[in-house]
Each structure stands twice: as structure tokens, then as C-alpha cells.
Enzyme design. Structure first.
Site, PDB file in Angstrom:
ATOM      1  N   HIS A   1      26.438  -0.817  -7.989  1.00 29.33           N
ATOM      2  CA  HIS A   1      25.126  -0.183  -8.121  1.00 29.33           C
ATOM      3  C   HIS A   1      25.015   0.745  -9.331  1.00 29.33           C
ATOM      4  O   HIS A   1      23.960   1.283  -9.596  1.00 29.33           O
ATOM      5  CB  HIS A   1      24.789   0.611  -6.859  1.00 29.33           C
ATOM      6  CG  HIS A   1      25.598   1.874  -6.707  1.00 29.33           C
ATOM      7  ND1 HIS A   1      26.900   1.872  -6.276  1.00 29.33           N
ATOM      8  CD2 HIS A   1      25.292   3.166  -6.963  1.00 29.33           C
ATOM      9  CE1 HIS A   1      27.355   3.111  -6.264  1.00 29.33           C
ATOM     10  NE2 HIS A   1      26.399   3.927  -6.679  1.00 29.33           N
TER      11      HIS A   1
HETATM   12  C1  UD1 Z   1      22.877   7.528  -6.016  1.00 25.33           C
HETATM   13  C2  UD1 Z   1      23.780   8.503  -6.780  1.00 25.33           C
HETATM   14  C3  UD1 Z   1      25.149   7.861  -6.976  1.00 25.33           C
HETATM   15  C4  UD1 Z   1      25.734   7.405  -5.671  1.00 25.33           C
HETATM   16  C5  UD1 Z   1      24.732   6.508  -4.959  1.00 25.33           C
HETATM   17  C6  UD1 Z   1      25.241   6.089  -3.594  1.00 25.33           C
HETATM   18  C7  UD1 Z   1      22.777   9.981  -8.461  1.00 25.33           C
HETATM   19  C8  UD1 Z   1      22.602  10.206  -9.903  1.00 25.33           C
HETATM   20  N1  UD1 Z   1      23.251   8.783  -8.113  1.00 25.33           N
HETATM   21  O1  UD1 Z   1      22.711   6.379  -6.826  1.00 25.33           O
HETATM   22  O2  UD1 Z   1      26.015   8.818  -7.552  1.00 25.33           O
HETATM   23  O3  UD1 Z   1      26.923   6.694  -5.921  1.00 25.33           O
HETATM   24  O4  UD1 Z   1      23.492   7.200  -4.792  1.00 25.33           O
HETATM   25  O5  UD1 Z   1      24.532   5.007  -3.074  1.00 25.33           O
HETATM   26  O6  UD1 Z   1      22.508  10.859  -7.689  1.00 25.33           O
HETATM   27  N2  UD1 Z   1      16.213   3.116  -3.501  1.00 25.33           N
HETATM   28  C9  UD1 Z   1      15.609   2.514  -2.427  1.00 25.33           C
HETATM   29  N3  UD1 Z   1      15.808   3.062  -1.190  1.00 25.33           N
HETATM   30  C10 UD1 Z   1      16.539   4.169  -0.987  1.00 25.33           C
HETATM   31  C11 UD1 Z   1      17.147   4.796  -2.083  1.00 25.33           C
HETATM   32  C12 UD1 Z   1      16.988   4.252  -3.340  1.00 25.33           C
HETATM   33  O7  UD1 Z   1      14.935   1.506  -2.561  1.00 25.33           O
HETATM   34  O8  UD1 Z   1      16.671   4.617   0.175  1.00 25.33           O
HETATM   35  C13 UD1 Z   1      16.047   2.512  -4.836  1.00 25.33           C
HETATM   36  C14 UD1 Z   1      14.939   3.144  -5.642  1.00 25.33           C
HETATM   37  O9  UD1 Z   1      14.336   2.155  -6.402  1.00 25.33           O
HETATM   38  C15 UD1 Z   1      15.686   4.104  -6.546  1.00 25.33           C
HETATM   39  C16 UD1 Z   1      16.983   3.356  -6.786  1.00 25.33           C
HETATM   40  O10 UD1 Z   1      17.260   2.677  -5.553  1.00 25.33           O
HETATM   41  O11 UD1 Z   1      14.987   4.395  -7.722  1.00 25.33           O
HETATM   42  C17 UD1 Z   1      18.156   4.243  -7.141  1.00 25.33           C
HETATM   43  O12 UD1 Z   1      18.319   5.264  -6.147  1.00 25.33           O
HETATM   44  P1  UD1 Z   1      18.927   6.700  -6.564  1.00 25.33           P
HETATM   45  O13 UD1 Z   1      19.081   7.526  -5.360  1.00 25.33           O
HETATM   46  O14 UD1 Z   1      18.134   7.278  -7.691  1.00 25.33           O
HETATM   47  O15 UD1 Z   1      20.316   6.321  -7.179  1.00 25.33           O
HETATM   48  P2  UD1 Z   1      21.488   5.410  -6.602  1.00 25.33           P
HETATM   49  O16 UD1 Z   1      21.643   4.262  -7.526  1.00 25.33           O
HETATM   50  O17 UD1 Z   1      21.305   5.129  -5.141  1.00 25.33           O
END
Ligand code: UD1
Length: 372
Positions: free
Chosen positions: A213
Site C-alpha cells: 500500500h
Molecule cells: C496509512 C498510513 C501508513 C500506514 C497505513 C496502514 C500515513 C501517512 N499513512 O496509509 O503509515 O502504514 O495507514 O494501513 O498516515 N481509504 C479508504 N478507506 C479507509 C481509509 C483509507 O478508502 O478507511 C482510502 C482513501 O482513498 C485514502 C487512501 O485509502 O485517501 C489512503 O488512506 P490514508 O489513511 O491516507 O493512507 P494509507 O495508505 O492507509
């Protein structure tokens, strides 16, 4: 709520994303039974889907959160700024005596800054880890949090070295071990009973689990395409793979039109993100893991399972020197995987204090911090 007396301290446990839930659970389960403290879970809302959040609370037997900040997704600045604003507002109304942040996600940094500016002490669990790669958003979060925290709970001694180099006072650094292992031990019986691999018709020790991811692996088409090509190659050679797909990765595979290529492969199973117990059960029985996660490098070291980490650096070097982890590139991956499939992988050992008692050590130290 327990009866208040002057000695009761309020602690906020900050959780935002999947790995955070796993890290706060062991602390919550002990702190919620202690009389001297009122422990509140603050969920910032960075992860919000049912299978990215709620199922973890259920598996980890955590209560309904005390405060939910509903921050959601966004750019780094948006997410960080919204979390700071929301957490500051909460602290102004419900001021804690200590804010505990875990790991290195955006909320870890945002809540640490908001708390410190209100002169609330901050404890950082998993302090001192450094990858040396400042292109990783988490590295920036780690550095900022460790520049302002008051208590530094470290999982391994490399972290102490990093903190001392950055000028942290040695007396504030406490070697307590790895809190993720506490969760594994707390729920070991459930994990052992689960047999998640049966759900996918797989035999124990006869498949690999993929989790990817990181923006550096999934956000650029050329890179993600090369990864997909390699997975297709493995599948054609008869290697069974299970791939619980993170929402970020799902969106990118879809956007780059790479999904159908993977779906055509008989030996690759695409599945939704799993809950904690389901995922750890799948990992425990796997032959190997291919990942870019931080925590999975540690969990595989603990379980003695070969781990291929598709990154150029790790903030968890002990998993390389003592554990079963190796960093790989997409070019070296086939050779490294072959070593695993022919049983030539290193054995590794469990690092010091990765023993399921980290939360107890932290809480003993917190009592001292509060003068108990
Ligand atoms: C985040 C953390 C990462 C961690 C990971 C664990 C940061 C910078 N990154 O990354 O360190 O390893 O979590 O999983 O804090 N989304 C959904 N549903 C959700 C959450 C996210 O659809 O419940 C999608 C959204 O489009 C979002 C994208 O995933 O923009 C990324 O989510 P985000 O929380 O920004 O970063 P992660 O890649 O999950």
C-alpha cells in the site's frame, strides 16, 4: 466512568489507522482496569471503512471509542491540519493529563503537536525508529513526534541510538519492547483457532500473502505494473498467493487498468482487507509474506516466517539483523523467493522484550511518571 477522585489521571490513547488499533489494544485492556487512571480512546477517523476500522475494534475487544474526530481522507496537509484542529478542540474541552501516540501515521504527528502546544505531555510508543528515507511521509512524522515528546517508549535498542543522535535525553528513553507482540499474545488462542487459509482452499505453509500500500509501490503506473507482472509470473509457476487489497492499492489497480490481469490468474486470490484475527491467522500459516508494511516485518520476525519487504529501507532494522526479514527490489524478488521455496531462508530469532509484556512495562513507567 469510574468514580472521580483527585488522584485519577486522564490519558488519551490516540488511534487513527489499522496498525494503531493493534498497538493501543494491549494498553487499553490493562489501563481500563487500573484505578488511578481514566483511559479514553480517541479515534481520529483516518481509517473509517468497516473493514479498515470497526472490525479491528471488534477483534481486539475494544469498546466504542470515547471520542471520534471524523477526520477522514485527504492530502497530507489536509489530513494533518484537520486532525490538529479537531484534537485541539477536544483537548480544550476535555484536557487529558497525558496524550499517548503510537507509530508514525499522520494522526500520530498531528495529535502530538496539538497536545504539546497546549502543554499536555506526550508519550510516544514506537519512538526512535528511523528509515533514513525522508521521502517516506511516515519518516517525517517520526522525526517531528520525537522532537517534541516527553516519554519515549522504544521497541529495540537501535531506536535509542537514533534518539540520542537527535539530542533526546537518555533518561526519557525507555526500552519496553514491541507492543504489537502483546496483541498477538492476547489473542493467540483466537488466531490459532481461526484457520483462515481454509476459507481460500489453501494448505498451511503452501502459499504466500501479499500486502502492498506504500505510495512508492502503488502510486506510479510503471512500478505497479512491474509488480503485477512479477506476481503473474509467480502464479504461472504455481505459487499460490492471497492478496488482501488495501483501498489505496485497489483504487490504483483500477485506475491503471491492471486488475483484470491479476484476476485472470488461477493462483492469485484477491480479497478484501481482513480483520486482525483473520489476517494474523493467514500470516501464521503462510510460507512467506511479500509486503511493504512496517508492522508485518515485525510480526513475521516474531512468528519466524520468511518476509520479503519490497522497499529500499526499513525503520525496523532489527527484523533484518535478528529476524526473518529481507529487503528486496522487484528485480531481486524472484531469486529471494526461490530461496524461500527451496527452504534456504534464514531462521532468525525473537528480539529482546518482544514477549507480550510491553504494555505492563509501559504502565509501570507511566505510574512513575505520575509520581506513583
Ligand atoms: C496509512 C498510513 C501508513 C500506514 C497505513 C496502514 C500515513 C501517512 N499513512 O496509509 O503509515 O502504514 O495507514 O494501513 O498516515 N481509504 C479508504 N478507506 C479507509 C481509509 C483509507 O478508502 O478507511 C482510502 C482513501 O482513498 C485514502 C487512501 O485509502 O485517501 C489512503 O488512506 P490514508 O489513511 O491516507 O493512507 P494509507 O495508505 O492507509
Amino acid at each position: 466512568m469510574r468514580e472521580r477522585n483527585v488522584k485519577v489521571k486522564t490519558i488519551h490513547l490516540i488511534a487513527a489507522a489499522r496498525p494503531n488499533f493493534v498497538k493501543i489494544a494491549p494498553l487499553y485492556h490493562i489501563l481500563s482496569k487500573e484505578k488511578w487512571v481514566e483511559c479514553c480512546i480517541v479515534h481520529t477517523g483516518q481509517h473509517y471503512d468497516l473493514n479498515m476500522s470497526d472490525v479491528f475494534f471488534e477483534d481486539l475487544e475494544l469498546p466504542t471509542v470515547h471520542f471520534h474526530l471524523n477526520v477522514g481522507s485527504g492530502t497530507h496537509a489536509e489530513q494533518t491540519a484537520r486532525t490538529m484542529l479537531a484534537y485541539e478542540t477536544l483537548c480544550l474541552k476535555n484536557r487529558p493529563d497525558l496524550t499517548i501516540v503510537v507509530g508514525d501515521v499522520n494522526a500520530t504527528m498531528a495529535c502530538a503537536i496539538a497536545a504539546k502546544k497546549l502543554l499536555i505531555p506526550v508519550a510516544h510508543i514506537e519512538a526512535g525508529l528511523r528509515s533514513g528515507d525522508r521521502e517516506m511521509p511516515e519518516e517525517i512524522n517520526r522525526i517531528v513526534v520525537d522532537a517534541i515528546s516527553d516519554l519515549f517508549y522504544i521497541p529495540s535498542l537501535d531506536a535509542e541510538k537514533n534518539l540520542l543522535l537527535e539530542g533526546v535525553n537518555k533518561n526519557k528513553i525507555h526500552f519496553v519492547g514491541n507492543i504489537m507482540i502483546d496483541s498477538y499474545e492476547l489473542f493467540r488462542l483466537k488466531i490459532d483457532k481461526k484457520r483462515q487459509c481454509d476459507t481460500y482452499g489453501l494448505q498451511s505453509k503452501d502459499y504466500g500473502v501479499i500486502t502492498l500500500h506504500r505510495p512508492s509501490n502503488v502510486d506510479k503506473k510503471e512500478i505497479l505494473e512491474e509488480i503485477v507482472d512479477t506476481l503473474v509470473d509467480f502464479s504461472k509457476k504455481g505459487v499460490s498467493l492471497v492478496f488482501p487489497v488495501h483501498p489505496r492499492t485497489y483504487t490504483k489497480l483500477d485506475q491503471f487498468k491492471l486488475f483484470s490481469r491479476l484476476q485472470r490468474e488461477a493462483n492469485i486470490q484477491f480479497i478484501h482487507p481482513l480483520s486482525y484475527i483473520q489476517f494474523m491467522s493467514l500470516v501464521k500459516d503462510a510460507k512467506f509474506i511479500l509486503t511493504d508494511s512496517g508492522g508485518i516485518q515485525e510480526e513475521t520476525t516474531y512468528l519466524g516466517i520468511p518476509c520479503l519487504t519490497l522497499r529500499s529501507t526499513t525503520e525496523r532494522p532489527i527484523t533484518l539483523t535478528e529476524g526473518t526479514n529481507e529487503l528486496v527490489t522487484i528485480k531481486t524478488l524472484p531469486t529471494e523467493l526461490n530461496k524461500i521455496l527451496t527452504n534456504q531462508w534464514k531462521k532468525g530469532r525473537i528480539p529482546t522484550y518482544w514477549d507480550g509484556k510491553t504494555a505492563v512495562r509501559i504502565i509501570e513507567n507511566l505510574k512513575q511518571f505520575f509520581g506513583g
